[in-house]
Design a protein around this motif. Structure first.
Motif, mmCIF file in Angstrom:
data_model
loop_
_atom_site.group_PDB
_atom_site.id
_atom_site.type_symbol
_atom_site.label_atom_id
_atom_site.label_comp_id
_atom_site.label_asym_id
_atom_site.label_seq_id
_atom_site.Cartn_x
_atom_site.Cartn_y
_atom_site.Cartn_z
ATOM 1 N N GLY A 1 0.798 -1.218 0.000
ATOM 2 C CA GLY A 1 0.000 0.000 0.000
ATOM 3 C C GLY A 1 0.826 1.261 0.000
ATOM 4 O O GLY A 1 0.438 2.269 -0.586
ATOM 5 N N VAL B 1 0.550 1.479 -3.976
ATOM 6 C CA VAL B 1 -0.835 1.884 -4.172
ATOM 7 C C VAL B 1 -1.119 3.301 -3.674
ATOM 8 O O VAL B 1 -2.155 3.873 -3.995
ATOM 9 C CB VAL B 1 -1.776 0.873 -3.480
ATOM 10 C CG1 VAL B 1 -3.233 1.167 -3.820
ATOM 11 C CG2 VAL B 1 -1.434 -0.539 -3.894
ATOM 12 N N ASP C 1 -2.322 5.789 -6.111
ATOM 13 C CA ASP C 1 -3.671 5.575 -6.631
ATOM 14 C C ASP C 1 -4.731 5.978 -5.615
ATOM 15 O O ASP C 1 -5.829 6.420 -5.984
ATOM 16 C CB ASP C 1 -3.847 4.094 -6.995
ATOM 17 C CG ASP C 1 -5.218 3.794 -7.587
ATOM 18 O OD1 ASP C 1 -5.543 4.380 -8.632
ATOM 19 O OD2 ASP C 1 -5.945 2.975 -6.996
ATOM 20 N N ALA C 2 -4.414 5.870 -4.315
ATOM 21 C CA ALA C 2 -5.403 6.137 -3.267
ATOM 22 C C ALA C 2 -5.517 7.610 -2.900
ATOM 23 O O ALA C 2 -6.608 8.109 -2.646
ATOM 24 C CB ALA C 2 -5.068 5.317 -2.018
ATOM 25 N N LYS D 1 -7.989 9.896 -4.661
ATOM 26 C CA LYS D 1 -9.389 9.615 -4.339
ATOM 27 C C LYS D 1 -9.801 10.247 -3.010
ATOM 28 O O LYS D 1 -10.902 10.761 -2.875
ATOM 29 C CB LYS D 1 -9.624 8.104 -4.266
ATOM 30 C CG LYS D 1 -9.402 7.350 -5.564
ATOM 31 C CD LYS D 1 -9.592 5.852 -5.351
ATOM 32 C CE LYS D 1 -9.338 5.069 -6.639
ATOM 33 N NZ LYS D 1 -9.452 3.605 -6.417
ATOM 34 N N VAL E 1 -6.533 10.357 3.242
ATOM 35 C CA VAL E 1 -6.071 9.001 2.969
ATOM 36 C C VAL E 1 -5.661 8.307 4.261
ATOM 37 O O VAL E 1 -5.718 7.073 4.371
ATOM 38 C CB VAL E 1 -4.899 9.011 1.952
ATOM 39 C CG1 VAL E 1 -3.632 9.607 2.581
ATOM 40 C CG2 VAL E 1 -4.625 7.610 1.427
ATOM 41 N N ALA F 1 -8.627 6.684 5.382
ATOM 42 C CA ALA F 1 -8.878 5.520 4.537
ATOM 43 C C ALA F 1 -8.039 4.332 4.994
ATOM 44 O O ALA F 1 -8.507 3.185 5.002
ATOM 45 C CB ALA F 1 -8.568 5.854 3.076
ATOM 46 N N ALA G 1 -11.142 5.016 -1.573
ATOM 47 C CA ALA G 1 -9.726 4.815 -1.291
ATOM 48 C C ALA G 1 -9.533 3.686 -0.287
ATOM 49 O O ALA G 1 -8.623 2.853 -0.425
ATOM 50 C CB ALA G 1 -9.110 6.105 -0.752
ATOM 51 N N SER H 1 -9.817 0.323 -1.955
ATOM 52 C CA SER H 1 -8.603 0.000 -2.716
ATOM 53 C C SER H 1 -7.439 -0.319 -1.786
ATOM 54 O O SER H 1 -6.642 -1.220 -2.050
ATOM 55 C CB SER H 1 -8.224 1.164 -3.634
ATOM 56 O OG SER H 1 -9.186 1.330 -4.655
ATOM 57 N N LEU H 2 -7.345 0.441 -0.681
ATOM 58 C CA LEU H 2 -6.230 0.259 0.241
ATOM 59 C C LEU H 2 -6.342 -1.027 1.044
ATOM 60 O O LEU H 2 -5.363 -1.468 1.641
ATOM 61 C CB LEU H 2 -6.127 1.457 1.196
ATOM 62 C CG LEU H 2 -5.580 2.739 0.575
ATOM 63 C CD1 LEU H 2 -5.677 3.891 1.560
ATOM 64 C CD2 LEU H 2 -4.136 2.555 0.115
ATOM 65 N N ASP I 1 -7.834 -3.525 -7.733
ATOM 66 C CA ASP I 1 -9.236 -3.639 -7.361
ATOM 67 C C ASP I 1 -9.752 -5.065 -7.486
ATOM 68 O O ASP I 1 -10.584 -5.520 -6.686
ATOM 69 C CB ASP I 1 -10.090 -2.691 -8.208
ATOM 70 C CG ASP I 1 -9.946 -1.238 -7.768
ATOM 71 O OD1 ASP I 1 -9.384 -1.002 -6.680
ATOM 72 O OD2 ASP I 1 -10.374 -0.343 -8.516
ATOM 73 N N SER J 1 -8.671 -6.766 -4.360
ATOM 74 C CA SER J 1 -9.408 -6.310 -3.183
ATOM 75 C C SER J 1 -10.759 -6.996 -3.059
ATOM 76 O O SER J 1 -11.149 -7.441 -1.976
ATOM 77 C CB SER J 1 -9.608 -4.793 -3.238
ATOM 78 O OG SER J 1 -8.383 -4.108 -3.095
#
Length: 493
Positions: free
Chosen positions: A66, A70, A73-74, A77, A82, A85, A245, A248-249, A399, A402
């Motif tokens: 993460g 990632v 990417d997070a 969002k 975050v 998140a 987020a 995804s995380l 995704d 996840s």
């Protein structure tokens, strides 16, 4: 909490019925699952892993994904939120981790949640869970391998001034023909795994210490560039962005269950597995939140868009020197490789357990008498994951992983409740506190995060599950060892 409990007699049938609906709901007795532990075609797995090594496997499979991959990417969002998140994803993981810890102490076998479902909810649900684990582990290996190439280029650029051209380091559709670094790191992990579980665990432990040192170094350097103004627009896309987020995380936390796949190679699994799972999750969550908070404080959240090596870039910007970013990139190259190593390990062990039960071909259950590892299984899985890493972009992989993970974790929470009702007096070395409260919360969080994922991810997941059900009804249902054992018993009568 610890709960030694009292052993209960084997009240479940040794050979379940296989007619009608019972063919789909037949359960594998806990006693049989445990008794078959380590047994494979041609050899057995070896119990060589201590609690410390199990913890390192869990951290190795979790820490790094993460943060190193990632985060870019997070953050777009969720913005600076975050950090929230990460906490949401961590809470989801925590409730499920508690359930994993109870089941791992009660049913210490290689199949992880697949085996737990087999003992509690029946063969069809177990197959669905196992199929989700194939998606979780196999695709996450590929996803992490894609991110590894980004940091490898950062390292090469900072040391020798060259990078691997896009045509050889990017997936088709992203300006390349093949992601060669992604393929290479998976094949390197395969080589280590073929050497044996204990040897792989030693390599992983070294890598874990390197990744922790790299993240601590990042926090020290990144904090010098901390700007409170970067937190001014804390939740720019609202709670919907934070939820997206967080979903995804959750990908970042999937590794803690890797320890449970080592149940048949642990020296004292009933004692050590629950401890390793909980300790690793605590360490990982603290580091994730700390690093995310420093990263967003040092960089405007909009700058993370499209960056898959953001931590190295932040260190370069804050320090004004390429050296620190290069040093972090070196740590990331090593640490992300440990994620590939340990998650690939978990994938092979799940398929090993499914093969022993007859639900996938026997080749996945063959064990080398020399190394005590499922060697053919390891090669097949590694080639498959390497091929995925070489041609599929990172975002689509994350995704998909996840949603498969969340579904499997939801089933684990249900399995705790079912096993408490059906086997209340069975010995448990760990018991989730507050009765059914935490398993229900864990299930709820998993479902909530699943519905935070986009519709395309659900379509991919639906297609994956449909393919899995076709395979089960055409192959696994007929070749299941529970079915063949029942048939043999009937023939003897």
């Amino acid at each position: 909490m610890l709960d030694q409990g009292t052993a209960s007699p084997a009240t479940e049938p040794t050979v379940p019925k296989t007619s009608g609906l019972s063919a789909l709901t037949r359960r594998k007795p806990v006693e049989r699952l445990v008794a078959e532990g380590g047994q494979g075609e041609g050899g057995s797995l070896r119990r060589t892993l201590s609690m410390w090594q199990l913890t390192m496997i869990s951290i190795g499979a979790t820490l790094g994904t993460g943060i190193f991959v990632v985060l870019g990417d997070a953050v777009p969002k969720a913005g600076p939120a975050v950090t929230i998140a990460f906490v949401i994803a961590g809470l989801t993981a925590l409730f499920s981790a508690l359930s994993y810890a109870e089941l791992a102490g009660s049913i210490p076998v290689a199949g992880s949640s697949y085996s737990y479902a087999y003992a509690t909810m029946g063969e069809l649900v177990a197959w669905v869970c196992g199929w989700c684990l194939v998606l979780e582990y196999g695709v996450s290996v590929a996803a992490v391998a894609v991110g590894w190439g980004e940091y490898l280029n950062e390292l090469l650029d900072g040391t020798i001034g060259v990078t691997i051209p896009d045509v050889l380091s990017s997936a088709p559709g992203e300006g390349g023909i093949i992601n060669l670094p992604g393929l290479i790191v998976v094949l390197l992990a395969m080589v280590f795994l073929l050497g044996g579980a204990r040897e792989s665990a030693l390599v992983n432990t070294i890598m874990v210490f390197v990744k922790i040192a790299a993240l601590v170094l990042f926090c020290a350097i990144g904090f010098m560039g901390f700007k409170s103004g970067n937190y001014a627009d804390f939740m720019p896309l609202g709670m919907a962005g934070v939820s997206a987020a967080g979903a995804s995380l959750f990908f970042s936390y999937i590794g803690f269950d890797a320890a449970s796949t080592a149940g048949e190679e642990a020296k004292d699994p009933k004692r050590d597995l629950p401890r390793a799972i909980m300790l690793s999750l605590l360490i990982v969550t603290v580091l994730y939140v700390l690093v995310a908070a420093v990263a967003v404080g040092a960089w405007n959240w909009k700058d993370f868009e499209g960056s898959e090596a953001s931590l190295a870039a932040i260190m370069h910007d804050v320090s004004g020197q390429a050296f620190w970013g290069t040093l972090l990139a070196a740590g990331a190259v090593i640490s992300i490789a440990s994620v590939v190593l340990t998650v690939l390990y978990g994938q092979t062990r799940v398929l090993f357990a499914m093969s022993r039960d007859g639900l996938v071909p026997k080749v996945f259950g063959k064990v080398s008498g020399k190394t005590g590892t499922p060697r053919v299984n390891t090669v097949i899985v590694s080639v498959f994951c390497g091929a995925l890493a070489s041609v599929i972009p990172l975002g689509k992989l994350v995704d998909a992983t996840s949603i498969g993970t969340l579904f499997a974790f939801a089933l684990v929470n249900i399995a705790v409740i079912v096993l408490r009702r059906t086997r209340p007096t069975m010995a448990r070395t760990f018991r989730v506190p507050l009765g059914w409260t935490f398993p229900i919360l864990g299930f709820g969080f998993c479902v909530y995060n699943m519905f935070s994922l986009d519709s395309i991810t659900w379509v991919v997941f639906g297609c994956w599950m449909a393919a899995g059900l076709v395979f089960y009804f055409l192959y696994g249902m007929r070749r299941s060892r529970l079915a063949t054992d029942a048939g043999a018993t009937e023939a003897e009568k």
